[in-house]
Design a protein around this motif. Structure first.
Motif, PDB file in Angstrom:
ATOM      1  N   ALA A  35       0.835  -0.991  -0.140  1.00  0.00           N
ATOM      2  CA  ALA A  35      -0.014  -0.168  -0.249  1.00  0.00           C
ATOM      3  C   ALA A  35       0.716   1.211  -0.076  1.00  0.00           C
ATOM      4  O   ALA A  35       0.387   2.227  -0.392  1.00  0.00           O
ATOM      5  CB  ALA A  35      -0.920  -0.068   1.350  1.00  0.00           C
ATOM      6  N   LEU A  36       2.069   1.172   0.343  1.00  0.00           N
ATOM      7  CA  LEU A  36       2.964   2.327   0.577  1.00  0.00           C
ATOM      8  C   LEU A  36       3.457   2.859  -0.664  1.00  0.00           C
ATOM      9  O   LEU A  36       3.606   3.925  -0.806  1.00  0.00           O
ATOM     10  CB  LEU A  36       4.124   2.042   1.732  1.00  0.00           C
ATOM     11  CG  LEU A  36       3.678   1.322   2.824  1.00  0.00           C
ATOM     12  CD1 LEU A  36       4.964   1.064   3.757  1.00  0.00           C
ATOM     13  CD2 LEU A  36       2.666   2.393   3.719  1.00  0.00           C
ATOM     14  N   VAL A  37       4.126   1.794  -1.680  1.00  0.00           N
ATOM     15  CA  VAL A  37       4.468   2.173  -2.793  1.00  0.00           C
ATOM     16  C   VAL A  37       3.768   3.159  -3.628  1.00  0.00           C
ATOM     17  O   VAL A  37       4.333   4.004  -4.196  1.00  0.00           O
ATOM     18  CB  VAL A  37       4.715   0.659  -3.699  1.00  0.00           C
ATOM     19  CG1 VAL A  37       5.135   1.184  -5.187  1.00  0.00           C
ATOM     20  CG2 VAL A  37       5.734   0.043  -2.839  1.00  0.00           C
ATOM     21  N   PRO A  38       2.355   2.885  -4.055  1.00  0.00           N
ATOM     22  CA  PRO A  38       1.904   3.810  -4.887  1.00  0.00           C
ATOM     23  C   PRO A  38       1.833   5.291  -4.462  1.00  0.00           C
ATOM     24  O   PRO A  38       1.809   6.253  -4.828  1.00  0.00           O
ATOM     25  CB  PRO A  38       0.372   3.200  -5.027  1.00  0.00           C
ATOM     26  CG  PRO A  38       0.366   1.823  -4.561  1.00  0.00           C
ATOM     27  CD  PRO A  38       1.506   1.611  -3.765  1.00  0.00           C
ATOM     28  N   ILE A  39       1.623   5.370  -2.886  1.00  0.00           N
ATOM     29  CA  ILE A  39       1.453   6.571  -2.288  1.00  0.00           C
ATOM     30  C   ILE A  39       2.772   7.397  -2.456  1.00  0.00           C
ATOM     31  O   ILE A  39       2.854   8.584  -3.038  1.00  0.00           O
ATOM     32  CB  ILE A  39       1.164   6.498  -0.752  1.00  0.00           C
ATOM     33  CG1 ILE A  39      -0.313   5.627  -0.907  1.00  0.00           C
ATOM     34  CG2 ILE A  39       1.060   8.031  -0.114  1.00  0.00           C
ATOM     35  CD1 ILE A  39      -0.663   5.432   0.614  1.00  0.00           C
ATOM     36  N   VAL A  40       3.997   6.726  -2.085  1.00  0.00           N
ATOM     37  CA  VAL A  40       5.154   7.448  -2.229  1.00  0.00           C
ATOM     38  C   VAL A  40       5.673   7.679  -3.719  1.00  0.00           C
ATOM     39  O   VAL A  40       6.275   8.875  -4.192  1.00  0.00           O
ATOM     40  CB  VAL A  40       6.250   6.307  -1.826  1.00  0.00           C
ATOM     41  CG1 VAL A  40       7.760   7.148  -2.066  1.00  0.00           C
ATOM     42  CG2 VAL A  40       6.172   6.348  -0.132  1.00  0.00           C
ATOM     43  N   THR A  41       5.361   6.812  -4.633  1.00  0.00           N
ATOM     44  CA  THR A  41       5.858   7.323  -6.022  1.00  0.00           C
ATOM     45  C   THR A  41       4.759   8.054  -6.602  1.00  0.00           C
ATOM     46  O   THR A  41       5.193   8.994  -7.335  1.00  0.00           O
ATOM     47  CB  THR A  41       5.704   5.675  -6.820  1.00  0.00           C
ATOM     48  OG1 THR A  41       4.247   4.935  -6.678  1.00  0.00           O
ATOM     49  CG2 THR A  41       6.681   4.976  -6.193  1.00  0.00           C
ATOM     50  N   GLU A  42       3.430   8.214  -6.503  1.00  0.00           N
ATOM     51  CA  GLU A  42       2.643   9.278  -6.954  1.00  0.00           C
ATOM     52  C   GLU A  42       2.976  10.639  -6.435  1.00  0.00           C
ATOM     53  O   GLU A  42       2.473  11.485  -7.197  1.00  0.00           O
ATOM     54  CB  GLU A  42       1.124   8.814  -6.820  1.00  0.00           C
ATOM     55  CG  GLU A  42       0.723   7.658  -7.590  1.00  0.00           C
ATOM     56  CD  GLU A  42       0.425   8.103  -9.075  1.00  0.00           C
ATOM     57  OE1 GLU A  42       0.201   9.263  -9.588  1.00  0.00           O
ATOM     58  OE2 GLU A  42       1.173   7.186  -9.933  1.00  0.00           O
ATOM     59  N   ALA A  43       3.405  10.638  -5.178  1.00  0.00           N
ATOM     60  CA  ALA A  43       4.123  11.622  -4.554  1.00  0.00           C
ATOM     61  C   ALA A  43       5.320  12.217  -5.109  1.00  0.00           C
ATOM     62  O   ALA A  43       5.933  13.424  -4.708  1.00  0.00           O
ATOM     63  CB  ALA A  43       4.015  11.428  -3.028  1.00  0.00           C
ATOM     64  N   GLY A  44       5.900  11.435  -6.183  1.00  0.00           N
ATOM     65  CA  GLY A  44       7.086  11.859  -6.693  1.00  0.00           C
ATOM     66  C   GLY A  44       8.391  11.122  -6.102  1.00  0.00           C
ATOM     67  O   GLY A  44       9.671  11.349  -6.710  1.00  0.00           O
ATOM     68  N   GLY A  45       8.114  10.027  -5.123  1.00  0.00           N
ATOM     69  CA  GLY A  45       9.294   9.378  -4.657  1.00  0.00           C
ATOM     70  C   GLY A  45       9.665   8.348  -5.446  1.00  0.00           C
ATOM     71  O   GLY A  45       9.038   7.865  -6.497  1.00  0.00           O
ATOM     72  N   THR A  46      10.608   7.474  -4.874  1.00  0.00           N
ATOM     73  CA  THR A  46      11.153   6.300  -5.486  1.00  0.00           C
ATOM     74  C   THR A  46      11.054   5.287  -4.274  1.00  0.00           C
ATOM     75  O   THR A  46      11.603   5.583  -3.363  1.00  0.00           O
ATOM     76  CB  THR A  46      12.535   6.581  -6.290  1.00  0.00           C
ATOM     77  OG1 THR A  46      12.595   7.502  -6.834  1.00  0.00           O
ATOM     78  CG2 THR A  46      13.144   5.091  -6.651  1.00  0.00           C
ATOM     79  N   VAL A  47      10.764   3.932  -4.642  1.00  0.00           N
ATOM     80  CA  VAL A  47      10.917   2.774  -3.719  1.00  0.00           C
ATOM     81  C   VAL A  47      11.401   1.575  -4.409  1.00  0.00           C
ATOM     82  O   VAL A  47      10.848   1.304  -5.335  1.00  0.00           O
ATOM     83  CB  VAL A  47       9.420   2.522  -3.148  1.00  0.00           C
ATOM     84  CG1 VAL A  47       9.601   1.507  -2.068  1.00  0.00           C
ATOM     85  CG2 VAL A  47       8.570   3.652  -2.614  1.00  0.00           C
ATOM     86  N   THR A  48      12.553   1.169  -4.034  1.00  0.00           N
ATOM     87  CA  THR A  48      13.174   0.061  -4.656  1.00  0.00           C
ATOM     88  C   THR A  48      13.321  -0.951  -3.392  1.00  0.00           C
ATOM     89  O   THR A  48      13.382  -0.708  -1.991  1.00  0.00           O
ATOM     90  CB  THR A  48      14.369   0.168  -5.200  1.00  0.00           C
ATOM     91  OG1 THR A  48      15.306   0.710  -4.237  1.00  0.00           O
ATOM     92  CG2 THR A  48      14.253   1.245  -6.400  1.00  0.00           C
ATOM     93  N   ASP A  49      13.746  -2.146  -3.733  1.00  0.00           N
ATOM     94  CA  ASP A  49      14.401  -3.054  -2.676  1.00  0.00           C
ATOM     95  C   ASP A  49      15.841  -2.801  -2.534  1.00  0.00           C
ATOM     96  O   ASP A  49      16.343  -1.752  -3.203  1.00  0.00           O
ATOM     97  CB  ASP A  49      13.999  -4.548  -2.811  1.00  0.00           C
ATOM     98  CG  ASP A  49      14.772  -4.968  -4.215  1.00  0.00           C
ATOM     99  OD1 ASP A  49      15.495  -4.287  -4.765  1.00  0.00           O
ATOM    100  OD2 ASP A  49      14.556  -6.236  -4.416  1.00  0.00           O
ATOM    101  N   ARG A  50      16.688  -3.151  -1.546  1.00  0.00           N
ATOM    102  CA  ARG A  50      18.345  -3.008  -1.342  1.00  0.00           C
ATOM    103  C   ARG A  50      19.094  -3.513  -2.650  1.00  0.00           C
ATOM    104  O   ARG A  50      19.994  -3.063  -2.688  1.00  0.00           O
ATOM    105  CB  ARG A  50      18.476  -3.739  -0.107  1.00  0.00           C
ATOM    106  CG  ARG A  50      17.902  -3.162   1.133  1.00  0.00           C
ATOM    107  CD  ARG A  50      18.314  -3.851   2.453  1.00  0.00           C
ATOM    108  NE  ARG A  50      19.883  -3.763   2.324  1.00  0.00           N
ATOM    109  CZ  ARG A  50      20.662  -4.747   2.813  1.00  0.00           C
ATOM    110  NH1 ARG A  50      19.959  -6.100   3.083  1.00  0.00           N
ATOM    111  NH2 ARG A  50      21.849  -5.000   2.789  1.00  0.00           N
TER     112      ARG A  50
END
Length: 269
Positions: free
Chosen positions: A220-235
Motif C-alpha cells: 500500500a505504501l508504494v503507490p503513495i510514495v511514487t505518486e507523490a514523486g518519490g522512489t521505492v526499491t528493494d536493497r
C-alpha cells in the motif's frame, strides 16, 4: 478521474469499516493479545478488521484475489489477476501498548504490481491514498484530501533520515553502514512502520529504509510514495515490492542513488 476511481472509493469504504473496529478496540481494557508462531503479537482488533474487510470485498469484488496478514491467501476467481493486499493493523506492537501510531494498509495489485494504496491511521486523524496516474493525497477523510509531494532535498547532509530499527539492520549485516548514513544526515529518527513512508510522501522527511518486510507491509505504501514523486526499491535496486521477503529503500528520488550506494546489497552497488 482515473480507471481506479471506483476501486479507490471502495478502498475508502474498507478503511471506514476498519477504522470503526480498530478505534473501538484501541486502549480497550479487554483487548485480547496473543503471540503468533513468529512471536509477533496479534490482537482481536487485527483479526476483526481483516474479517470485515474480507466480507466487504466478497460483496463488492467477488472475483478479486486477497492476501491478508492474518488469514492468508484467497486466489482470484477472475482471469485478470487482480489482488487486494491487506495489513489490518500495521504497528500492532504500538496498538497493544496504547501508542497511536498504527494504521490499516490496503493495496490493489495488478500483475503483482501495486496500482492503488490507502493507509488509514484513525488515532492520528489522518489518511493517505493514491492510485496510478492520479497523484497522492492526504487528509482526515476522502472528502477533504489535499495533494502531497516529496521534498526537494538533494544533499544527504540536509536530509531527514528515517529507519525502522537498528536491530534489523544489524541482522542484515549492515549496522555499520546505516550508522555511517546517520552520521552524514541532518537528522535521523526511527518512526518505523508505515509512518516514515507517509512522512516521506508528504515531504516531511527525505529517506525511509527497512531491511526486511512482508508484502502486506509495503504494497500500500508504494503507490503513495511514487505518486507523490518519490522512489521505492528493494536493497538490490529492484522496484518494490519484489515478491517474497522484501526490503525497502524509499526516498524523494533525488537521494536514491546515494542511499542505495550506501545501504544496498552488493548487486545494487
Amino acid at each position: 478521474m482515473t480507471g481506479y476511481a471506483a476501486d479507490l472509493a471502495l478502498a475508502h469504504l474498507l478503511a471506514d469499516a476498519a477504522d470503526a473496529i480498530s478505534t473501538d478496540r484501541f486502549r480497550a481494557l479487554d483487548l485480547r493479545v496473543e503471540s503468533k508462531p513468529d512471536l509477533t503479537p496479534v490482537s482481536d482488533a487485527d483479526t476483526a478488521v481483516e474479517r470485515e474487510i474480507r466480507a466487504l470485498l466478497a460483496e463488492h469484488r467477488p472475483g478479486d484475489g486477497l492476501l491478508g496478514e492474518e488469514y492468508g491467501e484467497q486466489p482470484a476467481a477472475g482471469p485478470d489477476g487482480r489482488r487486494w493486499v491487506v495489513d489490518p493493523i500495521d504497528g500492532t506492537k504500538n496498538f497493544v501498548r496504547g501508542v497511536p501510531v498504527w494504521a490499516t494498509l490496503i493495496a490493489l495489485l495488478e500483475s503483482d504490481r501495486p496500482v492503488l494504496g490507502l493507509v488509514s491511521a484513525p488515532a492520528l486523524g489522518r489518511r493517505w491514498w493514491a492510485a496510478t496516474g492520479a497523484g497522492a493525497y492526504a487528509g482526515p477523510d476522502a472528502a477533504s484530501g489535499a495533494p502531497i509531494r516529496v521534498s526537494g532535498v538533494k544533499d544527504l547532509a540536509d536530509a531527514s533520515f528515517c529507519y525502522s530499527s537498528l536491530t534489523g539492520w544489524e541482522s542484515a549485516g549492515r549496522l555499520d553502514a546505516i550508522l555511517q548514513v546517520m552520521r552524514h544526515t541532518w537528522r535521523s529518527r526511527a518512526y518505523g512502520d508505515f509512518y516514515g513512508y507517509m512522512l516521506l510522501a508528504e515531504g516531511a522527511l527525505d529517506v525511509m529504509v527497512e531491511p526486511e518486510l512482508s508484502l502486506w507491509d509495503v504494497a500500500a505504501l508504494v503507490p503513495i510514495v511514487t505518486e507523490a514523486g518519490g522512489t521505492v526499491t528493494d536493497r538490490a535496486g529492484r522496484p518494490a515490492p519484489a515478491g517474497g521477503e522484501n526490503s525497502a529503500i524509499a526516498t524523494n528520488g533525488l537521494l536514491h542513488a546515494d542511499i542505495l550506494e550506501r545501504l544496498g546489497e552488493p548487486a545494487a552497488r
